[in-house]
Design an enzyme around this catalytic site. Structure first.
Site, short mmCIF file in Angstrom:
data_model
loop_
_atom_site.label_atom_id
_atom_site.label_comp_id
_atom_site.label_asym_id
_atom_site.label_seq_id
_atom_site.Cartn_x
_atom_site.Cartn_y
_atom_site.Cartn_z
N GLY A 186 41.19 46.58 49.48
CA GLY A 186 41.05 45.02 50.28
C GLY A 186 40.14 45.44 51.38
O GLY A 186 39.53 46.20 51.66
N LEU A 187 40.34 44.42 52.54
CA LEU A 187 39.64 44.65 53.63
C LEU A 187 38.39 44.43 53.44
O LEU A 187 37.66 45.36 54.07
CB LEU A 187 40.28 45.71 54.49
CG LEU A 187 41.85 45.58 55.12
CD1 LEU A 187 41.71 46.68 56.01
CD2 LEU A 187 41.72 44.49 55.95
N CYS A 188 37.89 43.78 52.43
CA CYS A 188 36.41 43.88 52.53
C CYS A 188 35.97 42.28 52.42
O CYS A 188 35.11 42.10 51.53
CB CYS A 188 35.76 44.60 51.37
SG CYS A 188 36.75 44.38 49.82
N GLY A 189 36.35 41.44 53.15
CA GLY A 189 35.83 40.10 53.24
C GLY A 189 36.12 39.35 51.85
O GLY A 189 37.29 39.23 51.45
#
Lengths: 295, 137
Positions: free
Chosen positions: A89-92
């Protein structure tokens, strides 16, 4: 009012978050460059393949006995939706925009009374789809091309799809992935791979010789029989590459804005901290002075 | 460039070669064929073997391909290869190791898919070895 110590802790924690996001941004930028180069390098093959298939499909088109991968099974009852997302994750909005599109597609198909099967490539897509369509997910592939995406990885996925098709488990296969435009923008793309759809517009005029009559060695169907399965591998490969580039791009952008937000947060907290500190000092001074005056 | 063929060799991962050559010899699945300018349009499958490009009468490049497709038009020859390595980069020991593991996989293969993959890998390795033998290395 929070105490000075609380504020100091807050500031420190935001600072370390900012360090992490800044580092992630740098990593994503480096990976993006590599992924982008790879995606660009792979384009010629996919294009040539498409051109070749286009002219073959034209020659074979409409004839009875064309391979099923080209002509389809003649039905469209069971759809396979291949949802390609990232593992991390952590990709907008990278993953959620793919999932949103996939969800819409699945709902549409279900509303038309079709049967839908979902093949998830990447953990995030499965996690998000499991709640609504848990029973429709037939398989999940994870950690595809974790290190560096190689053609062999795509082949693995393609073989899986092909095996399902050969076993008659679905009639139409569609890929959902993000096509890379730039680090800032990716477009969700829905692409049908089985049966083969001749790209509209090009392929007919581009051959230069008009409708060049090719000689085929060995026969047309033998070549087509080899080319079509390969084409699925190539399309999957391309989708994976585009997706990888998009993921890193999206992550870079997301981390960039996270870093900026953290900076603003730190500024606000620091201001607050200083104000509180001054207020304490002033308060103490007043106490001392008024104490002295009272004497 | 009327007297030359635009030769392109593309692997899935990158474009390997794109240059005009005087002649190119491609190992088609039904026999090697040479492509000179003005060749009749042709689409052929390619078996594992060596592609030779000629500059004048001399061989310029020798590249090993592990099968694929070739598309020939009057002025162009495009080869879509599954895997391509310049002949000089082939490493005998590594290939023998590949052949060995492929043979082992063949014995261990549980289903048709695995067996086919192992067979393919073995065929590629054997083709490479045969070519090295020919080259006398």
């Amino acid at each position: 009012m929070p105490s000075l110590k609380d504020l100091r802790n807050r500031i420190n924690s935001v600072k370390s978050t900012q360090k992490i996001t800044a580092a992630m941004k740098m990593v994503a930028a480096a990976k993006l460059r590599r992924a982008q180069e790879q995606a660009m390098a792979a384009r010629p093959y996919a294009e040539r393949m498409e051109r070749m298939l286009g002219s073959l499909a034209q020659a074979m088109g409409g004839q009875a006995g064309a391979p099923q991968l080209l002509a389809g099974t003649g039905k469209s009852d069971v759809h396979l939706v291949v949802v390609m997302t990232s593992d991390r994750g952590l990709c907008g909005s990278f993953n959620s925009s793919i999932v949103r599109e996939a969800r819409k597609l699945i709902r549409d198909l279900l509303a038309q009374g079709r049967q839908v099967k979902i093949l998830c490539v990447g953990r995030k897509g499965r996690d998000q789809l499991r709640r609504d369509f848990g029973r429709l997910i037939v398989a999940t592939l994870e950690e595809v091309g974790r290190r560096k995406l190689a053609y062999a990885d795509a082949q693995g996925v393609a073989e899986r799809i092909r095996a399902m098709f050969d076993a008659g488990e679905f009639d139409v296969a569609t890929l959902v992935y993000n096509r890379f435009r730039s680090a800032m923008s990716q477009t969700v793309t829905v692409q049908q791979v089985i049966p083969f759809a001749v790209p509209a517009g090009d392929g007919t005029r581009e051959t230069g010789l008009g409708n060049a009559i090719y000689e085929y060695e060995p026969g047309e169907d033998a070549i087509l029989g080899e080319l079509l399965p390969r084409n699925i591998g190539v399309q999957v490969f391309r989708a994976l590459l585009e997706n990888a580039a998009s993921e890193h791009g999206a992550r870079m952008t997301a981390m960039d804005s996270a870093t900026r937000n953290a900076g603003e947060m730190i500024a606000k907290l620091t201001l607050n901290y200083n104000r509180t500190r001054q207020a304490y000092i002033t308060k103490e001074l007043i106490e001392i002075i008024s104490g002295a005056e009272a004497l | 460039m009327a007297d030359q063929v635009q030769f392109e060799l593309v692997a899935p991962e990158r474009l390997l070669l794109s240059e005009p050559v005087d002649m190119v010899v491609v190992p088609g699945s039904e026999g090697d064929f040479g492509v000179l300018p003005g060749h009749a349009p042709l689409i052929s499958t390619v078996r594992p073997g060596v592609i030779e490009t000629y500059s004048g009468k001399a061989v310029k490049d020798r590249i090993f391909v592990a099968g694929g497709f070739a598309e020939v038009t009057r002025e162009r020859c495009t080869v879509l290869a599954e895997e391509a390595t310049p002949l000089a980069d082939l490493d005998r020991a590594a290939i023998e190791a590949q052949a060995r593991t492929a043979r082992e996989d063949l014995g261990l293969a549980k289903d048709a898919g695995e067996r086919a993959a192992a067979e393919r890998s073995l065929a590629v390795a054997e083709a490479k070895l045969a070519i090295l033998q020919q080259a006398g290395r």
